[in-house]
Design an enzyme around this catalytic site. Structure first.
Site, PDB file in Angstrom:
ATOM      1  N   SER A 154       0.871  -1.168   0.000  1.00  0.00           N
ATOM      2  CA  SER A 154       0.000   0.000   0.000  1.00  0.00           C
ATOM      3  C   SER A 154       0.912   1.222   0.000  1.00  0.00           C
ATOM      4  CB  SER A 154      -0.843  -0.018   1.281  1.00  0.00           C
ATOM      5  OG  SER A 154      -1.423   1.247   1.538  1.00  0.00           O
ATOM      6  N   TYR A 167      -2.006  -1.442  10.482  1.00  0.00           N
ATOM      7  CA  TYR A 167      -2.008  -1.542   9.012  1.00  0.00           C
ATOM      8  C   TYR A 167      -0.701  -0.989   8.445  1.00  0.00           C
ATOM      9  CZ  TYR A 167      -3.969  -1.251   4.238  1.00  0.00           C
ATOM     10  OH  TYR A 167      -4.218  -1.408   2.894  1.00  0.00           O
TER      11      TYR A 167
HETATM   12  P1  NAD Z   1     -11.757  -6.177  -0.162  1.00  0.00           P
HETATM   13  O1  NAD Z   1     -12.336  -6.075   1.197  1.00  0.00           O
HETATM   14  O2  NAD Z   1     -12.573  -5.798  -1.343  1.00  0.00           O
HETATM   15  O3  NAD Z   1     -11.217  -7.661  -0.428  1.00  0.00           O
HETATM   16  C1  NAD Z   1     -10.438  -8.339   0.517  1.00  0.00           C
HETATM   17  C2  NAD Z   1     -10.692  -9.822   0.383  1.00  0.00           C
HETATM   18  O4  NAD Z   1      -9.833 -10.490   1.315  1.00  0.00           O
HETATM   19  C3  NAD Z   1     -12.118 -10.242   0.709  1.00  0.00           C
HETATM   20  O5  NAD Z   1     -12.633 -11.080  -0.323  1.00  0.00           O
HETATM   21  C4  NAD Z   1     -11.985 -10.991   2.027  1.00  0.00           C
HETATM   22  O6  NAD Z   1     -12.921 -12.055   2.178  1.00  0.00           O
HETATM   23  C5  NAD Z   1     -10.553 -11.526   1.914  1.00  0.00           C
HETATM   24  N1  NAD Z   1      -9.981 -11.868   3.214  1.00  0.00           N
HETATM   25  C6  NAD Z   1     -10.021 -11.131   4.357  1.00  0.00           C
HETATM   26  N2  NAD Z   1      -9.424 -11.805   5.356  1.00  0.00           N
HETATM   27  C7  NAD Z   1      -8.993 -12.973   4.823  1.00  0.00           C
HETATM   28  C8  NAD Z   1      -8.311 -14.094   5.353  1.00  0.00           C
HETATM   29  N3  NAD Z   1      -7.949 -14.153   6.648  1.00  0.00           N
HETATM   30  N4  NAD Z   1      -8.027 -15.128   4.525  1.00  0.00           N
HETATM   31  C9  NAD Z   1      -8.386 -15.085   3.226  1.00  0.00           C
HETATM   32  N5  NAD Z   1      -9.048 -14.069   2.666  1.00  0.00           N
HETATM   33  C10 NAD Z   1      -9.350 -13.021   3.471  1.00  0.00           C
HETATM   34  O7  NAD Z   1     -10.408  -5.311  -0.080  1.00  0.00           O
HETATM   35  P2  NAD Z   1      -9.416  -4.731  -1.206  1.00  0.00           P
HETATM   36  O8  NAD Z   1      -9.496  -3.266  -1.141  1.00  0.00           O
HETATM   37  O9  NAD Z   1      -9.580  -5.428  -2.488  1.00  0.00           O
HETATM   38  O10 NAD Z   1      -8.028  -5.129  -0.526  1.00  0.00           O
HETATM   39  C11 NAD Z   1      -7.149  -6.118  -1.023  1.00  0.00           C
HETATM   40  C12 NAD Z   1      -5.737  -5.816  -0.569  1.00  0.00           C
HETATM   41  O11 NAD Z   1      -5.333  -4.561  -1.111  1.00  0.00           O
HETATM   42  C13 NAD Z   1      -5.569  -5.710   0.942  1.00  0.00           C
HETATM   43  O12 NAD Z   1      -4.337  -6.306   1.308  1.00  0.00           O
HETATM   44  C14 NAD Z   1      -5.508  -4.213   1.181  1.00  0.00           C
HETATM   45  O13 NAD Z   1      -4.810  -3.883   2.342  1.00  0.00           O
HETATM   46  C15 NAD Z   1      -4.788  -3.768  -0.071  1.00  0.00           C
HETATM   47  N6  NAD Z   1      -4.952  -2.364  -0.411  1.00  0.00           N
HETATM   48  C16 NAD Z   1      -6.175  -1.846  -0.673  1.00  0.00           C
HETATM   49  C17 NAD Z   1      -6.291  -0.524  -1.000  1.00  0.00           C
HETATM   50  C18 NAD Z   1      -7.613   0.120  -1.284  1.00  0.00           C
HETATM   51  O14 NAD Z   1      -7.677   1.348  -1.319  1.00  0.00           O
HETATM   52  N7  NAD Z   1      -8.685  -0.623  -1.503  1.00  0.00           N
HETATM   53  C19 NAD Z   1      -5.147   0.297  -1.068  1.00  0.00           C
HETATM   54  C20 NAD Z   1      -3.914  -0.268  -0.808  1.00  0.00           C
HETATM   55  C21 NAD Z   1      -3.818  -1.596  -0.491  1.00  0.00           C
END
Ligand code: NAD
Length: 272
Positions: A154, A167
């Site tokens: 991130s 985080y």
């Molecule tokens: P999201 O909530 O849409 O998807 C996350 C997925 O992870 C979900 O399907 C959930 O069921 C799954 N998950 C959660 N805990 C889990 C576990 N213990 N085992 C297996 N699966 C699990 O979120 P997203 O925004 O797509 O995030 C995905 C990644 O991207 C994360 O690591 C997040 O930190 C990172 N990220 C997101 C953003 C953003 O702005 N959305 C920015 C930077 C980084």
């Protein structure tokens, strides 16, 4: 070889014959990455918490004409991760690409942060990153083909924000893990990199907008304008497609030149 640079470029980004496993792939960034990988010709494994949801995503992706399977895998659970990878190996073979993407968010000021919430968040991001990359490295060594490991970092792998102590700590930690795997993996043709997105409007972020508004005592509009997009160059959200293209580049890169790196995809929020 084609003289047309565009054709040449798309040829380089093919994932034909590769098997990719994406964690947290039933939603948001992971889902879009799995779709883009399938479009590039890869077979894909959708790993997520619930089997039925993972399988439903896999069934959708299989319509693209690739093999796709859903696997229930809580990335914090050593036995579940190892069993999931074993099931994949038995069904589709050894993986070539891992996207360690599953993640959660919990926001609170540090003085109010519950230790149980700290441990929960660290477990998903860091235990999950370790357990899934260890299982992937084992398969990549056994196959003799090596592969590409991609961690979902991130901008918070580089910068801090209020309310996000575990985080930010975890996302910084993933950079260290990726660099160690880049060094250890080199002998086995394994490369390891980190993608660092800015804010993307996935369910994870949609949930944070009202939570941060309440914690900070400002409107939801102000959370977007003065917190989330404040330091971007153009006040734009990053998209799932932006991040999926970065994931495709790391997966399809034809040599081990690109390893131990992080790529920030954030509309200039953080500049290296
Ligand atoms: P999201 O909530 O849409 O998807 C996350 C997925 O992870 C979900 O399907 C959930 O069921 C799954 N998950 C959660 N805990 C889990 C576990 N213990 N085992 C297996 N699966 C699990 O979120 P997203 O925004 O797509 O995030 C995905 C990644 O991207 C994360 O690591 C997040 O930190 C990172 N990220 C997101 C953003 C953003 O702005 N959305 C920015 C930077 C980084």
């Amino acid at each position: 070889m084609s003289q047309n640079p565009e054709v040449h470029a798309s040829h380089q980004l093919s994932l034909k014959g590769k098997l990719a496993l994406v964690t947290g792939a039933a939603s948001g960034l992971g889902k879009r990455i799995a779709e883009v990988y399938a479009d590039a010709g890869a077979d894909v494994v959708i790993a997520d918490l619930k089997q039925d949801i993972a399988q439903a995503t896999a069934d959708e992706i299989a319509k693209k004409g690739v093999r796709a399977m859903g696997v229930a895998m809580d990335v914090t659970d050593e036995a579940a991760v190892d069993a999931g990878f074993a099931q994949v190996e038995k069904t589709l073979g050894q993986i070539d690409i891992l996207v360690s993407n599953a993640g959660i968010q919990i926001v609170a000021p540090i003085q109010d942060f519950k230790f149980s919430d700290w441990k929960k968040l660290i477990a998903v991001h860091l235990d999950g990153g370790f357990l899934t990359s260890r299982a992937a490295v084992r398969q990549m060594i056994a196959s003799g083909r090596g592969g590409s490991i991609i961690f979902m970092g991130s901008v918070h792998s580089k910068e801090a924000s209020k309310l996000k102590s575990p985080y930010v700590a975890a996302k910084h930690g993933l950079e260290g893990l990726a660099k160690v795997i880049a060094k250890e993996g080199a002998a086995h043709n394994i490369r390891s990199n980190v993608i660092c997105p800015g804010f993307v409007r996935t369910p994870l972020v949609e949930k944070q907008i009202p939570e941060q508004a309440q914690e900070l005592g400002i409107s939801e509009e102000d959370v977007i304008r003065t917190v989330m997009l404040k330091d971007t160059v153009d006040a734009q959200f990053t998209t799932v497609d932006d991040v999926a293209q970065a994931a495709l580049t790391f997966a399809a890169w034809p040599s081990n030149a690109l390893t131990g790196q992080s790529l920030v995809v954030s509309h200039g929020w953080f500049m290296q």
